[in-house]
Design a protein around this motif. Structure first.
Motif, PDB file in Angstrom:
ATOM      1  N   ILE A   1      -1.513  -1.171  -4.294  1.00 21.88           N
ATOM      2  CA  ILE A   1      -2.493  -0.092  -4.256  1.00 21.88           C
ATOM      3  C   ILE A   1      -1.737   1.230  -4.180  1.00 21.88           C
ATOM      4  O   ILE A   1      -0.994   1.473  -3.224  1.00 21.88           O
ATOM      5  N   THR A   2      -1.900   2.095  -5.189  1.00 22.27           N
ATOM      6  CA  THR A   2      -1.135   3.340  -5.242  1.00 22.27           C
ATOM      7  C   THR A   2      -1.942   4.456  -5.876  1.00 22.27           C
ATOM      8  O   THR A   2      -2.852   4.205  -6.672  1.00 22.27           O
ATOM      9  N   ASP A   3      -1.585   5.713  -5.520  1.00 21.49           N
ATOM     10  CA  ASP A   3      -2.247   6.866  -6.127  1.00 21.49           C
ATOM     11  C   ASP A   3      -1.284   7.668  -6.999  1.00 21.49           C
ATOM     12  O   ASP A   3      -1.608   8.780  -7.429  1.00 21.49           O
TER      13      ASP A   3
ATOM     14  N   ILE B   1      -4.153  -1.751  -8.258  1.00 18.33           N
ATOM     15  CA  ILE B   1      -5.259  -0.804  -8.168  1.00 18.33           C
ATOM     16  C   ILE B   1      -4.662   0.599  -8.200  1.00 18.33           C
ATOM     17  O   ILE B   1      -3.895   0.981  -7.304  1.00 18.33           O
TER      18      ILE B   1
ATOM     19  N   THR C   1     -14.352  -1.484  -6.474  1.00 24.09           N
ATOM     20  CA  THR C   1     -13.390  -2.450  -7.011  1.00 24.09           C
ATOM     21  C   THR C   1     -13.348  -3.740  -6.210  1.00 24.09           C
ATOM     22  O   THR C   1     -12.684  -4.693  -6.625  1.00 24.09           O
TER      23      THR C   1
ATOM     24  N   TYR D   1     -10.703   7.378  -4.527  1.00 23.95           N
ATOM     25  CA  TYR D   1     -10.959   7.003  -3.129  1.00 23.95           C
ATOM     26  C   TYR D   1     -12.446   6.986  -2.815  1.00 23.95           C
ATOM     27  O   TYR D   1     -12.910   6.163  -2.024  1.00 23.95           O
TER      28      TYR D   1
ATOM     29  N   ILE E   1      -5.322   4.637  -8.021  1.00 25.77           N
ATOM     30  CA  ILE E   1      -6.346   5.506  -7.443  1.00 25.77           C
ATOM     31  C   ILE E   1      -6.081   6.958  -7.826  1.00 25.77           C
ATOM     32  O   ILE E   1      -4.997   7.489  -7.571  1.00 25.77           O
TER      33      ILE E   1
ATOM     34  N   THR F   1      -8.223   3.288   2.688  1.00 27.84           N
ATOM     35  CA  THR F   1      -7.564   2.103   2.136  1.00 27.84           C
ATOM     36  C   THR F   1      -7.466   0.997   3.174  1.00 27.84           C
ATOM     37  O   THR F   1      -7.698  -0.183   2.867  1.00 27.84           O
TER      38      THR F   1
ATOM     39  N   LEU G   1     -13.543   3.595  -4.233  1.00 28.71           N
ATOM     40  CA  LEU G   1     -12.648   2.449  -4.051  1.00 28.71           C
ATOM     41  C   LEU G   1     -13.423   1.166  -3.780  1.00 28.71           C
ATOM     42  O   LEU G   1     -13.065   0.091  -4.255  1.00 28.71           O
TER      43      LEU G   1
ATOM     44  N   VAL H   1       0.826  -1.205   0.000  1.00 27.90           N
ATOM     45  CA  VAL H   1       0.000   0.000   0.000  1.00 27.90           C
ATOM     46  C   VAL H   1       0.861   1.256   0.000  1.00 27.90           C
ATOM     47  O   VAL H   1       1.781   1.404   0.815  1.00 27.90           O
TER      48      VAL H   1
END
Length: 300
Positions: free
Chosen positions: A230-232, A256, A288, A282, A258, A141, A285, A127
């Protein structure tokens, strides 16, 4: 487990909207809980459940039938003289298993779970905790992960869970052999504090595959290795030595992305198959979740 296995029939759920607000824990006070408010949860007509993937039959099914879709009842086994024969297993037992009681399957060697749909697997969530996320979205998250864990067949001999965080560098939250129950795993997730920094995705992949998918940290030689990223943002390193470490261990990577700051081409180049990547925000989220569980289930 029945809710999880219903994804066998429903690929993306029937989700309308869900919003939540969090304020849970800081680096100086991990686990401190001030606010945890749920609001505006909505499923499409005929569906219910956390991700709106459980059909509603009204009136309820009878005569041994199972609800397969909104107001759609049918037998999960064969019929005899118009009636359901024997016990009902929904979904049907997988991989050659036999239904011997209501939602009870006798599994062949090498498979387990309520519906014989589980192979031993080790999953590590990786994450992003870079500064662009902020504590509130980080908590979203973490709650998302706890809901995923609660929908998975976690057991020390079936499915193990680990958690890594990354910014400029990667760190371990807990290893695959640190916790073996859903309660302990979800508590550990919610007690994970938020860091800050840049975004070194490839470094995080390398750290996870080299240091956390290890026999000494709970990885099993007979288990499939699955990494959920999981990253933005986008990786600060264009080279991919970390990805090569994952590929050398045959680790399946699910991604994923974001928000609008992600490099989708870059992220798609990291996942094991094109369909293993999906993007969201977000606020959405949760939408998904059915896709993530379906992808993981396809690997179990």
């Amino acid at each position: 487990m029945v809710l999880f296995s219903s994804l066998y029939y429903v690929s993306c759920g029937h989700f309308c909207h869900r919003q939540r607000q969090y304020q849970y824990g800081t680096k100086s006070c991990p686990g401190c809980s001030n606010t945890k408010t749920y609001r505006e949860v909505s499923c499409c007509d005929g569906w219910k459940g956390y991700t709106c993937d459980v059909p509603i039959c009204d009136p309820p099914c009878n005569g041994g039938e199972t609800c397969y879709g909104p107001d759609t009842c049918r037998c999960s086994n064969k019929t005899v003289e118009g009636l359901c024969y024997g016990y009902a297993c929904f979904p049907p037992c997988q991989h050659g298993g036999e239904c011997y009681g209501p939602n009870k399957c006798a599994c062949r060697l090498g498979y387990a779970g309520d519906f014989c749909d589980v192979n031993p697997s080790d999953i590590i969530f990786v994450v992003d905790e870079s500064g662009s996320i902020g504590n509130d979205d980080f908590r979203v998250t973490m709650e998302y992960l706890t809901n995923a864990v609660n929908r998975l067949p976690v057991r020390y001999d079936l499915l193990r869970i680990g958690l890594a965080l990354f910014s400029d560098s990667a760190r371990k939250s807990f290893n695959l052999d640190d916790h073996f129950t859903k309660e302990h795993i979800t508590d550990a997730i919610l007690n994970t504090y938020f860091g800050s920094g840049g975004t070194d995705i490839d470094g995080a992949l390398g750290y996870t595959c080299e240091d956390m998918f290890q026999l000494t940290t709970g990885d099993r030689p007979n288990a499939q290795n699955i990494l959920v990223l999981i990253t933005d943002g986008r990786s600060s390193d264009a080279n991919k030595p970390g990805l090569l470490k994952c590929n050398s261990k045959n680790v399946t990577i699910i991604g994923i992305g974001i928000g609008s700051n992600t490099d989708q081409d870059q992220l798609r180049s990291l996942v094991s198959k094109p369909e293993y990547y999906y993007d969201t925000t977000y606020d959405y989220l949760d939408t998904t979740m059915p896709k993530l569980l379906k992808t993981i289930k396809g690997k179990l």
